[in-house]
Design a protein around this motif. Structure first.
Motif, PDB file in Angstrom:
ATOM      1  N   THR A  66       0.826  -1.214   0.000  1.00 21.00           N
ATOM      2  CA  THR A  66       0.000   0.000   0.000  1.00 21.00           C
ATOM      3  C   THR A  66       0.856   1.258   0.000  1.00 21.00           C
ATOM      4  OG1 THR A  66      -0.158   0.198   2.423  1.00 21.00           O
ATOM      5  CG2 THR A  66      -1.754  -1.240   1.322  1.00 21.00           C
ATOM      6  N   TYR A  67       2.044   1.165   0.569  1.00 18.12           N
ATOM      7  CA  TYR A  67       2.882   2.349   0.795  1.00 18.12           C
ATOM      8  C   TYR A  67       3.897   2.580  -0.320  1.00 18.12           C
ATOM      9  CZ  TYR A  67       5.063   5.818   3.900  1.00 18.12           C
ATOM     10  OH  TYR A  67       5.536   6.979   4.469  1.00 18.12           O
ATOM     11  N   GLY A  68       4.371   1.504  -0.963  1.00 18.00           N
ATOM     12  CA  GLY A  68       5.381   1.647  -2.001  1.00 18.00           C
ATOM     13  C   GLY A  68       4.950   2.525  -3.173  1.00 18.00           C
ATOM     14  N   PRO A  69       3.786   2.236  -3.789  1.00 23.01           N
ATOM     15  CA  PRO A  69       3.355   3.052  -4.937  1.00 23.01           C
ATOM     16  C   PRO A  69       2.753   4.404  -4.546  1.00 23.01           C
ATOM     17  CG  PRO A  69       2.397   0.818  -4.968  1.00 23.01           C
ATOM     18  CD  PRO A  69       2.941   1.058  -3.603  1.00 23.01           C
ATOM     19  N   MET A  70       2.588   4.661  -3.254  1.00 25.26           N
ATOM     20  CA  MET A  70       1.786   5.799  -2.808  1.00 25.26           C
ATOM     21  C   MET A  70       2.365   7.146  -3.221  1.00 25.26           C
ATOM     22  SD  MET A  70       0.765   7.004   1.032  1.00 25.26           S
ATOM     23  CE  MET A  70       0.053   5.450   1.517  1.00 25.26           C
ATOM     24  N   ALA A  71       3.683   7.308  -3.125  1.00 30.71           N
ATOM     25  CA  ALA A  71       4.278   8.610  -3.440  1.00 30.71           C
ATOM     26  C   ALA A  71       3.949   9.021  -4.868  1.00 30.71           C
ATOM     27  CB  ALA A  71       5.786   8.562  -3.221  1.00 30.71           C
ATOM     28  N   ALA A  72       4.085   8.076  -5.793  1.00 34.78           N
ATOM     29  CA  ALA A  72       3.754   8.390  -7.183  1.00 34.78           C
ATOM     30  C   ALA A  72       2.248   8.533  -7.363  1.00 34.78           C
ATOM     31  CB  ALA A  72       4.294   7.293  -8.099  1.00 34.78           C
ATOM     32  N   TYR A  73       1.474   7.648  -6.755  1.00 36.85           N
ATOM     33  CA  TYR A  73       0.018   7.656  -6.933  1.00 36.85           C
ATOM     34  C   TYR A  73      -0.583   9.012  -6.535  1.00 36.85           C
ATOM     35  CZ  TYR A  73      -4.919   6.710  -6.087  1.00 36.85           C
ATOM     36  OH  TYR A  73      -6.287   6.780  -6.090  1.00 36.85           O
ATOM     37  N   ILE A  74      -0.190   9.533  -5.381  1.00 40.14           N
ATOM     38  CA  ILE A  74      -0.737  10.804  -4.922  1.00 40.14           C
ATOM     39  C   ILE A  74      -0.232  11.958  -5.788  1.00 40.14           C
ATOM     40  CG2 ILE A  74      -0.766  12.470  -3.030  1.00 40.14           C
ATOM     41  CD1 ILE A  74      -0.834  10.212  -1.073  1.00 40.14           C
ATOM     42  N   SER A  75       1.072  11.984  -6.048  1.00 39.76           N
ATOM     43  CA  SER A  75       1.661  13.104  -6.788  1.00 39.76           C
ATOM     44  C   SER A  75       1.128  13.193  -8.203  1.00 39.76           C
ATOM     45  CB  SER A  75       3.184  12.964  -6.806  1.00 39.76           C
ATOM     46  OG  SER A  75       3.714  12.931  -5.488  1.00 39.76           O
ATOM     47  N   GLU A  76       0.837  12.058  -8.806  1.00 43.69           N
ATOM     48  CA  GLU A  76       0.356  12.032 -10.184  1.00 43.69           C
ATOM     49  C   GLU A  76      -1.074  12.552 -10.341  1.00 43.69           C
ATOM     50  OE1 GLU A  76       3.161   8.250 -11.559  1.00 43.69           O
ATOM     51  OE2 GLU A  76       1.119   7.924 -10.825  1.00 43.69           O
ATOM     52  N   GLN A  77      -1.733  12.815  -9.243  1.00 43.53           N
ATOM     53  CA  GLN A  77      -3.099  13.317  -9.306  1.00 43.53           C
ATOM     54  C   GLN A  77      -3.162  14.814  -9.623  1.00 43.53           C
ATOM     55  OE1 GLN A  77      -5.660  11.119  -8.808  1.00 43.53           O
ATOM     56  NE2 GLN A  77      -4.293   9.448  -8.224  1.00 43.53           N
ATOM     57  N   PHE A  78      -2.025  15.542  -9.472  1.00 39.81           N
ATOM     58  CA  PHE A  78      -2.064  17.008  -9.511  1.00 39.81           C
ATOM     59  C   PHE A  78      -1.156  17.577 -10.592  1.00 39.81           C
ATOM     60  CE2 PHE A  78      -2.967  15.538  -5.221  1.00 39.81           C
ATOM     61  CZ  PHE A  78      -4.141  16.208  -4.938  1.00 39.81           C
TER      62      PHE A  78
END
Length: 440
Positions: A357-369
């Motif tokens: 859950t935590y590994g992809p999170m940095a990219a997942y959140i940042s790619e939203q904006f």
């Protein structure tokens, strides 16, 4: 000048070299931030109750101590907004240097707070104040560190490169836990009197190293190019927070998809440790087992992030949530066994789920904006997730456990509920791994 032109001015070798330097900076910065931030959580579950809330019963003192832990999470969204605003207007690098300095100084000062026996309730007040300062600092750190790595990275490796920021969390937890474990071997009176303070004071060394590395990195090329475009067009965009809140759905999606990850993280970092000690294991043994789990988590986070570059962020994160739903009760059962090997296995398995859950999170959140508001948006989404998923979880779990006559049933159901919320949000959101960051 276009963003693409600016990026192409760097040779492939130059971009690769600078990207590695930026990733190292993000990793070390995140390590320092989470060394301090998660060290506090461990200390809150084992130390701060008898030191700063000695007038309460042991159970009430632990709950009050964990309440101060929550104060840091309440402050994190404000840190994300403040640092995000100036990071989107002035630049990523300067805000990261400031965030690292604030966190390091606050942690050193926590190690110097006199106990309640000397200054009464002022000890608790100072503790809460410095915890809030910690929260503001870590609220500003994560977004900038993740974006620096993300915006310097090859688009095909964005998830992996940005994940080094998140890998700093278990690295910091390992260092903090090992430091606390070392001093937890002291006689109980010595540990409570002064031993627990040394790991906080050791933040000074990490701060010096982190500032040296961070001062040598360049500004994000994507941000620099976007800023140049705005100057040439002689336009001034609305404040980043205004842009983000014009479409609050994006922030809420980012927060909802990730809140369970923080619930899992804090459940094992606080309640899990205390529960294993409650089951009869010694503090040093439990802390050592937790450190082993976090060490494995470093590589799991990076591995899952790399996998997300290939198959997508959502499938990897969903798999981690399903794993936690299935394993939550067996993991707590292992922790109550009193067997060091089984307790270590429980912490490792928890990271197998949490890492996904935590590994992809940095990219997942940042790619939203989009670039002009990415620091603010990513920081706010991430910090809201930490607040909703992690900020109150230790207090809630401790209260549920005590209020149910030490039953694990409500504890597990709470973690499962968080996983179901995040899983539902992920199912109904878009995949982001192939987005062009220069166009969003």
């Amino acid at each position: 000048m276009t963003t693409t032109d600016a990026l192409n001015n760097l040779t492939r070798t130059e971009r690769s070299r600078e990207a590695r330097r930026v990733v190292l900076s993000s990793y070390l910065g995140s390590t320092l931030e989470y060394y301090d931030f998660l060290l506090y959580g461990t200390a809150a579950s084992l130390v701060f109750g008898p030191v700063f809330f000695s007038g309460l019963s042991p159970a009430a003192g632990t709950i009050a101590s964990l309440g101060t832990f929550a104060a840091g999470y309440l402050a994190r969204p404000f840190g994300g907004i403040i640092f995000g605003h100036f990071g989107d207007r002035v630049g990523r690098k300067s805000m990261l240097v400031l965030a690292m300095t604030v966190m390091g100084v606050a942690s050193i000062l926590i190690g110097l707070i006199p106990p309640a026996s000397m200054i009464g309730s002022w000890g608790a007040i100072l503790l809460i104040t410095l915890r809030i300062v910690q929260g503001v600092a870590v609220g500003g750190e994560w977004g900038g560190a993740a974006l620096m790595a993300l915006e310097h990275a090859d688009p095909r490796r964005r998830g992996f490169m940005a994940a080094f920021t998140n890998a700093g969390a278990p690295t910091g937890a390992v260092l903090g836990t090992l430091a606390l474990t070392l001093f937890a071997t002291l006689p109980e009176d010595d540990f409570l009197a002064w031993g627990w303070r040394i790991p906080f004071l050791m933040s000074a060394a990490l701060l010096v190293i982190g500032l040296f590395v961070r001062s040598r990195v360049s500004e994000s090329p994507i941000f620099a190019a976007a800023a140049d475009q705005a100057k040439l067009a002689k336009t001034r965009a609305a404040a980043p927070i205004v842009e983000v809140l014009r479409a609050p759905k994006t922030v809420l999606i980012a927060a909802g998809a990730c809140l369970a990850s923080f619930g899992i993280q804090t459940a094992f970092a606080t309640f899990g440790i205390a529960y294993a000690v409650h089951g009869g294991s010694s503090k040093p043994d439990v802390l050592l087992a937790y450190a082993l789990g976090q060490f494995c988590g470093i590589f799991l986070i990076l591995g899952y992030a790399r996998l997300s570059d290939r198959i997508g962020r959502r499938p990897v994160m969903l798999a981690g949530l399903v794993g936690m739903i299935v394993l939550i009760y067996p993991l707590f059962g292992l922790m109550a066994s009193g067997n060091l090997a089984l307790i270590a296995l429980a912490f490792v398995l928890s990271m197998v789920c949490h890492g996904a859950t935590y590994g992809p999170m940095a990219a997942y959140i940042s790619e939203q904006f989009g670039t002009r508001s990415r620091y603010t948006g990513a920081s706010l989404g991430y910090q809201l997730a930490t607040l909703l998923g992690g900020g109150f979880t230790p207090v809630i779990l401790a209260s549920l456990f005590a209020g149910s006559g030490n039953s694990l049933m409500p504890v597990g159901l709470f973690v499962i509920a968080l996983a179901l919320i995040s899983g539902t949000v992920l199912l109904f959101t878009r995949e982001t791994k192939d987005l062009d960051l220069t166009e969003v």
